[in-house]
Scaffold this motif. Structure first.
Motif, short mmCIF file in Angstrom:
data_model
loop_
_atom_site.label_atom_id
_atom_site.label_comp_id
_atom_site.label_asym_id
_atom_site.label_seq_id
_atom_site.Cartn_x
_atom_site.Cartn_y
_atom_site.Cartn_z
N PRO A 1 6.55 63.18 -55.02
CA PRO A 1 5.94 61.85 -54.94
C PRO A 1 6.24 61.11 -53.64
O PRO A 1 5.53 60.17 -53.29
N CYS B 1 2.35 64.75 -62.24
CA CYS B 1 2.63 65.02 -60.82
C CYS B 1 1.99 63.99 -59.89
O CYS B 1 2.45 63.82 -58.78
N PHE B 2 0.96 63.29 -60.33
CA PHE B 2 0.34 62.26 -59.49
C PHE B 2 0.76 60.85 -59.89
O PHE B 2 0.21 59.87 -59.41
N ARG C 1 5.20 72.76 -60.21
CA ARG C 1 3.98 72.43 -59.47
C ARG C 1 3.98 73.11 -58.08
O ARG C 1 2.98 73.66 -57.65
N GLU D 1 2.31 68.82 -66.07
CA GLU D 1 1.92 68.62 -64.67
C GLU D 1 1.07 67.37 -64.47
O GLU D 1 0.83 66.97 -63.34
N ARG E 1 2.12 57.91 -52.20
CA ARG E 1 0.71 57.87 -52.59
C ARG E 1 0.21 56.44 -52.79
O ARG E 1 -0.98 56.25 -53.05
N GLY F 1 0.61 66.37 -54.98
CA GLY F 1 1.40 66.15 -56.18
C GLY F 1 2.58 67.09 -56.31
O GLY F 1 3.10 67.30 -57.40
N PHE G 1 -7.63 62.17 -56.58
CA PHE G 1 -6.69 63.23 -56.27
C PHE G 1 -7.42 64.47 -55.76
O PHE G 1 -8.56 64.73 -56.16
#
Lengths: 488, 95
Positions: free
Chosen positions: A169, A5-6, A33, A2, A219, A166, A484
């Protein structure tokens, strides 16, 4: 796993290219996620696991044969549940379309699929995109990932919260009066409303046709540019789509930044703007000054009329657009109805929520024969004045810088029962929809309560590349994209 | 000074929305407030400016008048609330 995820799309794309990860693995990670945190965030109305994995497998097969379609081939994208995807729900956040399934793809959906995107599912929104908090959705309340007691903004609150947390994306939303930029600001991510006519509206359920535009969430600015590049461009199926050349937005970001004239409209710093927001935007202005740009004091004198003009034009167009939900050809049909007229009255009474009814009634009022000239035509004329203000300002400035929203995200219920108070959430964003101009929001700070603050860049018609590159310059010099939300 | 109130029943009828008594009351008040707020537009000097319909300078954009393949009947009808014999079913409207 995970931890990815960002990651930026740029990096994920690189990893896919190097075969460090497959699209199936990546898609499974995002699905995991979502299963893990979406019970708290509630951004997704519907997650199509089976289709997502099918699209991911197809992407991996293309890659194995060296036939990768684009940098987003194999990358997950979420869609606001107002944009049609064949075979998927299209609730528009309304009970009236609870069982509706899209018979066709929106143009943006086709473009994404054509570039290999993995479409994950459907994201929550205010009912028919009418709202600034996503609270008017008939289905669920989406929570702000930075603090679950706060709204994510709206109307594209699901699209913003999903990217922020997250879960995905990239996502698409729509912006009629701020519905991409304001939630992007509330969630601390990047969101862009394109110039009217840059992105096809074919397959977007209409709220106000002269104001609506589909736009991207990401992001960071590079990912935002990449997604815009894919969805922008002429489409014969939308008669308001413009035939303009689409610049390579992402490639242009890295051009050396020429000094620009940055206009700061004094009307956007009135007493209605929260002190912390004002301070953060002032600091951004000082940053640009220090970078060698010229800061120009400008005036957009008709700004105080933007909200009233917007609420005449938008409700008028909405009342007309939403007449199609009549319970006859599609949409909810009341079981209580006995004749055709009864079907209209009861189906609409049962299917629409309060905010939608309120706006349809206001729009009907301003269009009714006794009030048409006094409200509707007059608002259209003031709309001309608002655009003229911008045209004048752009003689002195190349881009305009302003807050995105007057406050940071607010708590649930804070504005829901006071329509005028809720409408003021859009005070910094509606003018650009009325004028048709492109604008984007990126994070520029946090309040003491640790809620994100949005910085808005407004450009000339079809000058998305200009606002993207100047936003990119700010983003590179700050650390906001590496912060985050505390959600796990 | 007498304040003009919205004729909520007339507007609701034009909108084809049945209102409950509760909604009549709430919406009347809210719409009165909102219309009073919109009245500030009456103070703007609009001179002889043209009403703006949309932001772009586009006129009469039409596609070529050629037939295209569209949905098959079953797809076009898949969201119809009631259907029969490949048609949308509605209550009788002509006696």
């Amino acid at each position: 796993m995970e931890t990815l995820c960002f990651e930026s799309v740029e990096n994920l794309s690189q990893m896919l290219a190097e075969k460090a990860i497959s699209s199936v693995e990546l898609t499974e990670m995002f699905i995991g996620r979502i299963k893990n945190i979406d019970p708290k965030v509630q951004a997704f109305l519907y997650l199509d696991e089976e289709r997502s994995l099918r699209l991911a497998r197809a992407s991996d097969e293309r890659r194995a044969k060296g036939q990768t379609l684009s940098p987003i081939d194999g990358i997950a994208v979420g869609m606001k549940d107002l944009i049609a995807e064949e075979g998927q729900t299209l609730t528009c956040g309304s009970k009236i379309l609870e069982h509706y399934i899209s018979p066709y793809d929106a143009t943006v959906t086709q473009r994404l699929l054509g570039k290999g995107a993995v479409l994950l599912g459907r994201l929550n929104l205010d009912e028919f995109a009418m709202g600034s908090s996503t609270e008017t959705s008939a289905y669920q309340k989406t929570h702000n990932p930075w603090n679950l007691e706060y709204v994510p903004g709206g109307s594209s609150g699901g699209s913003a919260a999903a990217v922020c947390s997250g879960e995905v994306p990239l996502s698409l939303g729509s912006d009629t009066g701020g519905s991409i930029r304001q939630p992007a600001a509330c969630c601390g991510i990047a969101g862009l409303k394109p110039t009217y006519g840059l992105v096809s509206r074919y397959g977007l359920s209409a709220l106000a046709s002269s104001l609506d535009q589909i736009g991207p969430f990401a992001r960071n600015v590079a990912d935002l540019s990449m997604l815009l590049e894919i969805i922008a461009g002429h489409d014969e199926r939308d008669s308001t789509s413009c035939n303009v050349t689409i610049p390579p937005y992402r490639a242009l970001l890295k051009n050396t930044q020429q000094p620009r004239r940055i206009g700061v409209p004094r009307e956007y710093f009135s007493e209605g703007i929260d002190g912390e927001v004002r301070q953060a935007v002032f600091e951004a202005i000082e940053f640009f000054r220090a970078q060698g740009h010229r800061i120009v004091d400008i005036s957009l004198p008709h700004t105080p009329y933007a909200i009233p003009v917007y609420y005449v034009v938008m409700t008028a167009e909405a009342s007309s657009n939403l007449a199609r939900y009549d319970g006859i050809r599609y949409s909810h049909r009341s079981r209580e109805a006995t004749d055709a007229m009864d079907i209209y009255f009861k189906s609409r009474a049962e299917g629409f929520g309060s905010e939608v009814k309120r706006r349809i009634m206001l729009g009907t009022y301003v269009l009714s024969s006794d009030h048409h000239d006094a409200y509707y035509v007059r608002a259209q004329k003031v709309r001309t004045r608002i655009r003229e203000d911008f045209m004048k300002a752009f003689r002195e400035a190349d881009v305009i810088l302003a807050p995105t929203a007057p406050t940071t995200a607010f708590k649930f219920g804070e504005k829901l029962n006071d329509p005028l108070k809720m409408y003021m959430s859009d005070v910094c964003t509606v003018s650009t929809n009325l004028a048709g101009l492109p604008a984007l929001s990126i994070p520029c700070g946090f309040s003491k309560a640790k809620m994100p603050i949005g910085l808005q860049f407004i450009g000339k018609d079809f000058h998305e590349h200009e606002i993207l590159s100047i936003a990119y310059q700010f983003e590179k010099a700050h650390d906001f994209i590496h912060q985050f939300p505390p959600i796990n | 000074m007498t304040k003009e109130h919205i004729d909520i029943d007339h507007i609701a009828a034009l909108c084809r929305i049945a209102l409950t008594d509760e909604e009549r009351k709430t919406f009347s008040q809210q719409l009165d407030t909102m219309i009073a707020y919109l009245d500030q537009l009456k103070t703007v000097d609009i001179g002889d400016c043209e009403p703006m319909v949309q932001a772009l300078d586009l006129h009469n954009v039409l596609r070529a008048d050629e037939g295209e393949v569209s949905f098959p009947v079953e797809v076009a009808l898949m969201n119809a609330p009631e259907k029969k014999n490949n048609q949308i079913l509605v209550p009788r409207i002509v006696e």
